[in-house]
Structure formats: C-alpha cells, structure tokens
Motif scaffolding. Structure first.
Motif, PDB file in Angstrom:
ATOM      1  N   GLY A   1     -39.756  47.083   9.051  1.00 31.05           N
ATOM      2  CA  GLY A   1     -38.961  47.613   7.896  1.00 31.05           C
ATOM      3  C   GLY A   1     -38.733  48.982   9.523  1.00 31.05           C
ATOM      4  O   GLY A   1     -39.403  48.677  10.695  1.00 31.05           O
TER       5      GLY A   1
ATOM      6  N   PHE B   1     -42.026  39.144  -8.655  1.00 31.94           N
ATOM      7  CA  PHE B   1     -41.793  40.663  -7.888  1.00 31.94           C
ATOM      8  C   PHE B   1     -40.640  41.480  -7.969  1.00 31.94           C
ATOM      9  O   PHE B   1     -39.279  41.027  -8.563  1.00 31.94           O
ATOM     10  CB  PHE B   1     -41.528  41.284  -6.401  1.00 31.94           C
TER      11      PHE B   1
ATOM     12  N   PHE C   1     -40.052  34.282   0.962  1.00 31.58           N
ATOM     13  CA  PHE C   1     -39.176  34.567   0.570  1.00 31.58           C
ATOM     14  C   PHE C   1     -37.121  34.294   0.008  1.00 31.58           C
ATOM     15  O   PHE C   1     -37.170  34.296   1.280  1.00 31.58           O
ATOM     16  CB  PHE C   1     -39.491  35.870   0.493  1.00 31.58           C
TER      17      PHE C   1
ATOM     18  N   HIS D   1     -43.162  49.317  -3.542  1.00 34.90           N
ATOM     19  CA  HIS D   1     -41.580  48.911  -3.189  1.00 34.90           C
ATOM     20  C   HIS D   1     -41.450  48.525  -1.998  1.00 34.90           C
ATOM     21  O   HIS D   1     -43.082  48.834  -1.538  1.00 34.90           O
ATOM     22  CB  HIS D   1     -40.241  50.008  -3.804  1.00 34.90           C
TER      23      HIS D   1
ATOM     24  N   ASP E   1     -33.687  37.920   5.800  1.00 32.85           N
ATOM     25  CA  ASP E   1     -33.531  38.791   4.301  1.00 32.85           C
ATOM     26  C   ASP E   1     -32.716  38.116   3.611  1.00 32.85           C
ATOM     27  O   ASP E   1     -32.232  36.524   3.321  1.00 32.85           O
ATOM     28  CB  ASP E   1     -32.435  39.939   4.918  1.00 32.85           C
TER      29      ASP E   1
ATOM     30  N   ARG F   1     -42.007  45.335   3.151  1.00 34.29           N
ATOM     31  CA  ARG F   1     -40.920  45.607   4.354  1.00 34.29           C
ATOM     32  C   ARG F   1     -41.640  46.152   5.420  1.00 34.29           C
ATOM     33  O   ARG F   1     -41.267  46.985   6.498  1.00 34.29           O
ATOM     34  CB  ARG F   1     -39.647  46.707   3.915  1.00 34.29           C
TER      35      ARG F   1
ATOM     36  N   ASP G   1     -25.876  51.212   9.697  1.00 36.89           N
ATOM     37  CA  ASP G   1     -27.173  51.638   9.019  1.00 36.89           C
ATOM     38  C   ASP G   1     -27.773  50.917   8.426  1.00 36.89           C
ATOM     39  O   ASP G   1     -28.796  51.069   7.484  1.00 36.89           O
ATOM     40  CB  ASP G   1     -26.951  53.058   7.714  1.00 36.89           C
TER      41      ASP G   1
HETATM   42  O1  CP3 Z   1     -40.953  43.691   5.811  1.00 39.22           O
HETATM   43  C1  CP3 Z   1     -39.839  42.809   5.895  1.00 39.22           C
HETATM   44  O2  CP3 Z   1     -38.632  43.231   6.785  1.00 39.22           O
HETATM   45  C2  CP3 Z   1     -39.630  41.639   5.937  1.00 39.22           C
HETATM   46  C3  CP3 Z   1     -38.224  40.384   6.508  1.00 39.22           C
HETATM   47  C4  CP3 Z   1     -37.148  41.613   4.726  1.00 39.22           C
HETATM   48  C5  CP3 Z   1     -36.072  42.685   5.174  1.00 39.22           C
HETATM   49  N1  CP3 Z   1     -35.328  42.416   3.748  1.00 39.22           N
HETATM   50  C6  CP3 Z   1     -35.435  42.763   6.065  1.00 39.22           C
HETATM   51  C7  CP3 Z   1     -34.414  43.523   6.422  1.00 39.22           C
HETATM   52  C8  CP3 Z   1     -37.460  41.349   3.727  1.00 39.22           C
HETATM   53  C9  CP3 Z   1     -38.559  41.059   2.170  1.00 39.22           C
HETATM   54  C10 CP3 Z   1     -35.682  41.678   2.726  1.00 39.22           C
HETATM   55  C11 CP3 Z   1     -35.675  41.926   1.550  1.00 39.22           C
HETATM   56  C12 CP3 Z   1     -34.502  42.193   1.132  1.00 39.22           C
HETATM   57  N2  CP3 Z   1     -33.646  42.582   1.130  1.00 39.22           N
HETATM   58  C13 CP3 Z   1     -34.516  42.935  -0.232  1.00 39.22           C
HETATM   59  C14 CP3 Z   1     -35.782  42.771  -1.492  1.00 39.22           C
HETATM   60  C15 CP3 Z   1     -36.651  44.082  -0.850  1.00 39.22           C
HETATM   61  C16 CP3 Z   1     -36.276  45.143  -1.650  1.00 39.22           C
HETATM   62  O3  CP3 Z   1     -35.891  45.908  -0.409  1.00 39.22           O
HETATM   63  O4  CP3 Z   1     -36.135  45.302  -2.934  1.00 39.22           O
HETATM   64  C17 CP3 Z   1     -33.223  43.479  -0.888  1.00 39.22           C
HETATM   65  C18 CP3 Z   1     -32.756  44.071  -2.023  1.00 39.22           C
HETATM   66  C19 CP3 Z   1     -32.446  43.417   0.975  1.00 39.22           C
HETATM   67  C20 CP3 Z   1     -31.523  43.290   1.113  1.00 39.22           C
HETATM   68  C21 CP3 Z   1     -30.629  44.199   1.640  1.00 39.22           C
HETATM   69  N3  CP3 Z   1     -31.531  44.097   3.374  1.00 39.22           N
HETATM   70  C22 CP3 Z   1     -30.973  45.841   2.218  1.00 39.22           C
HETATM   71  C23 CP3 Z   1     -30.420  46.665   0.835  1.00 39.22           C
HETATM   72  C24 CP3 Z   1     -30.497  46.081   2.990  1.00 39.22           C
HETATM   73  C25 CP3 Z   1     -30.323  47.641   3.695  1.00 39.22           C
HETATM   74  C26 CP3 Z   1     -31.375  48.403   3.770  1.00 39.22           C
HETATM   75  C27 CP3 Z   1     -32.423  48.429   3.612  1.00 39.22           C
HETATM   76  O5  CP3 Z   1     -33.757  48.768   4.668  1.00 39.22           O
HETATM   77  O6  CP3 Z   1     -33.005  48.808   2.551  1.00 39.22           O
HETATM   78  C28 CP3 Z   1     -31.185  45.469   4.373  1.00 39.22           C
HETATM   79  C29 CP3 Z   1     -31.526  45.004   5.273  1.00 39.22           C
HETATM   80  C30 CP3 Z   1     -32.895  45.082   6.167  1.00 39.22           C
HETATM   81  N4  CP3 Z   1     -33.377  43.685   5.503  1.00 39.22           N
HETATM   82  C31 CP3 Z   1     -33.320  45.676   7.408  1.00 39.22           C
HETATM   83  C32 CP3 Z   1     -34.524  44.882   7.455  1.00 39.22           C
HETATM   84  C33 CP3 Z   1     -36.250  45.064   7.811  1.00 39.22           C
HETATM   85  C34 CP3 Z   1     -32.970  46.601   7.514  1.00 39.22           C
HETATM   86  C35 CP3 Z   1     -32.155  46.415   8.222  1.00 39.22           C
HETATM   87  C36 CP3 Z   1     -31.750  46.799  10.201  1.00 39.22           C
HETATM   88  O7  CP3 Z   1     -32.508  47.212  10.830  1.00 39.22           O
HETATM   89  O8  CP3 Z   1     -30.702  47.971   9.681  1.00 39.22           O
END
Ligand code: CP3
Length: 342
Positions: A27, A239, A140, A318, A73, A24, A90
């Motif tokens: 992030g 993963f 991914f 993670h 995502d 992430r 959020d």
């Molecule tokens: O590193 C990266 O940012 C690359 C892109 C990426 C995102 N999501 C961007 C994102 C990747 C590889 C993911 C995978 C993802 N998304 C997973 C698997 C990885 C893990 O954490 O287990 C899952 C379960 C999700 C679903 C998801 N997307 C959730 C639960 C959330 C909410 C909050 C969080 O960050 O956990 C998101 C939103 C999300 N996806 C953000 C990002 C950068 C945050 C959005 C924001 O800017 O508010």
C-alpha cells in the motif's frame, strides 16, 4: 515449495514463533510503492509483471514478514466481465455499468480467467521466482458477496443499500449473480494455485454489513461452494471484517484459518470458532499510528490472548492505512517475532 512458519501455522502445527504478514503490504505507506505509482497508474502496475512482482517482494525484504501477498486487486476479475472498471486518481474504484437486474446478470461476459487475466499468473510466477522459496506467496480473490457488492454499488459504499435491495427483492437475480461469481472465483484461484501460490486468502471485506440470518441465507452457500471447489492441500484463509456476530457461520462457509478484526477479542473469537481451526488477526490498523512502545504492548496483548496455541497467524484486522509510518510496521513485525519465539 517454501519451508515456512506461515504454512505450518495454517496447518496448526507448532511453530518457533508466530508468523506475521500484512494484507495491504504494498500500500501507499511504502515509499518504494509511491515512487512507482508516480509513474504508472494502478491498473497499469497490475499488468506489468516485473514491477508487480517487485512490489510484492519489497515488504519481505524491508520488513521481514513471513509471507508475501500477490500484487493484484480483488476487482481485476470485473474488467473482462465488460462492466468498465476504473481506479480514480485517489485509488478509489468505479464500476461504470452496475448490476441491478437479472438481465444485467445475464449480460455479464463469460470468460476463462486464465485467458482473460494472463498477467496475474505471470506475476505469481515472477514473484515466486524472485522469492525463491524464502517465504510463500499468498494468492487471493474476493468472496462472491464482496465482489457482488462492487458490481451492484458501482464502487465503495457506506450502507450497501443497492446490494441489500437486490438480494431482498430479487432473490433469483441474486442467486444467478452469486453462482456466476462463485464458480468464476474458484477457477481464478485454482489458476493462481497452478501458477505457484502456496495459500489463498478469500476477502469478504464487506460481509459485516449483513445480519447473521442474511449472511447464512444469501452468502454462506456461495462462499462455501467457492472454497469447496479449490485445489485440495492448499491452505485457505477466510477473511472478513465486522462479522464477530456470526463467526460460526463464517467457519461453516469454510477455510483453514479464519481472519478476525479488532472488534472482537482474539480469545473470545477463537473460543467461538473452536480451536480446531486456525485464526488470523487482529491488531487494529490504527494502532500502527501509535508509538513503537504502545505497538509492542498491543502485540503482547494479542499474543497473550492467542495463548501460544498452534494455528495463530498475526495480522492486522484490516489493511495497513496509507498514513502509517513504515518504521512502525517494522516495529510490529519485530515485536511479534521476538515476543512469540520459543
Ligand atoms: O497488499 C497489497 O497491496 C496486495 C494487493 C492487494 C490490493 N488490493 C492492491 C491495491 C490486495 C490484497 C487488495 C485487496 C482488495 N482490494 C480488497 C480486500 C481487502 C480490503 O481492503 O478489504 C478490496 C476491498 C479491494 C478493492 C480496492 N482496491 C479498493 C477499495 C481500493 C481503493 C483504495 C484502498 O486502498 O482502499 C483499491 C485500490 C488498491 N488495491 C490499491 C492497492 C495497492 C491502492 C491503489 C493506489 O495505489 O492508489
């Protein structure tokens, strides 16, 4: 084609140091990302290829990681299904029309990922062009179980009760859902590969809520089918978290590299998986809230457990926590490179 320590480690070749990347990385811990997020909502950013590519490249420049992950995502595949995907302020995802029956499964719209999500492949092309072979780009997708859990629960969940209820009480609907998600995911990842990603990671983030038997019966066949259908020659990282009770089944489902979290020692996990497969992990993301000295100590411990064997990719167990100081992430990357170089 990137000439990279990351790809070499995926193939279990000896590398000059242990490669490291972050799942992430884009992030909320990075100021550059937070600035963009103040102007655009998350889905909007995913659909703006220039900005999405910039977000993916920033950690490579700023932190010196050995691979970039596509900015997208796992839930983007849900939008063209017609279930109503929204990210709340959020960042938490919400799915408005959840799946709890065979009828719901049949109502999911069919589509070709290439046509429905053209922006994702444009992000891949732009990210590869911006990196110019310096490090590879990892594509991914979610594994079918983790994607299904969002469709059934409607968002994040603590106990996955709706998902378990569906798979225990309506195996026919479950099979229908998992077959659909599995073939869709294969097509989606193959399209990312065609656009230029040099490795893919399959996120089964929530598989750890299941018992080993349920994993084997209700999940493994579909993850295996997803992986089996992928373009050959492209490394696959499989993963998950909380799955140290059934590592052998994860391996049986497929992947050149198996990701493990911090709930198991890396050497124990690798012994269990067998040394003829790569391993990725496994620092606790919370360790990055400690001092650089403590981070270095913990990096040393993981590298010692990896024992210098080829096929270890360093990563967190993670994603990076949003409250992590970016200089601590940089300290970790530097420690991995320095302590593992030979
Ligand atoms: O590193 C990266 O940012 C690359 C892109 C990426 C995102 N999501 C961007 C994102 C990747 C590889 C993911 C995978 C993802 N998304 C997973 C698997 C990885 C893990 O954490 O287990 C899952 C379960 C999700 C679903 C998801 N997307 C959730 C639960 C959330 C909410 C909050 C969080 O960050 O956990 C998101 C939103 C999300 N996806 C953000 C990002 C950068 C945050 C959005 C924001 O800017 O508010």
């Amino acid at each position: 084609m990137a000439n990279s320590s990351f790809l070499a480690a995926c193939r279990r070749e000896t590398t000059s140091y242990t490669p490291v990347w972050l799942m992430r990385q884009a992030g909320r811990y990075m100021e550059e990302y937070r600035k963009l997020r103040a102007q655009y909502d998350f889905l909007e950013l995913c659909k703006k290829p220039d900005l999405a590519a910039e977000i993916a490249v920033t950690p490579v420049e700023r932190l010196g990681v050995d691979a970039a992950i596509l900015f997208a995502d796992i839930l983007l595949l849900l939008e063209p299904m017609g279930v109503g995907l929204e990210y709340k302020k959020d960042g938490g995802p919400v799915i408005h029309h959840t799946v709890s029956s065979r009828t719901h499964v049949e109502q999911l719209l069919e589509f070709d990922p290439k046509e429905a999500l053209p922006f994702v492949f444009e992000v891949v092309r732009k990210t590869c062009a911006a990196l110019d072979g310096k490090v590879p780009v990892i594509g991914f997708a979610a594994a079918p179980f983790t994607l299904a859990s969002y469709l059934v629960e409607g968002g994040a969940s603590r106990n996955y009760l709706k998902t378990k209820k569906l798979l225990y009480s309506n195996p026919g609907a479950w099979r229908g859902l998992m077959e659909r998600l599995s073939s869709l995911t294969t097509k989606y990842l193959n399209a990312q590969i065609a656009a230029g990603v040099e490795a893919v990671q399959i996120f089964d983030s929530w598989a750890g809520c299941l018992s080993p038997d349920d994993y084997e019966r209700f999940v493994l066949p579909y993850t295996r089918a997803t992986i089996t259908g992928l373009t050959s020659g492209i490394p696959v990282i499989h993963f998950s978290t909380g799955t140290s009770g059934f590592l052998k089944s994860l391996r049986a489902a497929g992947g050149d590299v198996i990701g493990v979290d911090w709930r198991v020692n890396l050497d124990t996990a690798w012994d269990e998986l067998g040394h003829d497969v790569g391993i990725q992990g496994n620092l606790d993301p919370a360790a990055l809230l400690a001092s650089p000295k403590e981070i270095r100590r913990r990096v040393t411990e993981i590298l010692t457990r990896a024992g210098g064997r080829p096929g270890h990719i360093f990563n967190l167990g993670h994603g990076v926590l949003p409250e992590t100081p970016v200089e601590n992430v940089a300290a970790m990357v530097q420690a991995v490179h320095e302590l593992s170089s030979r």
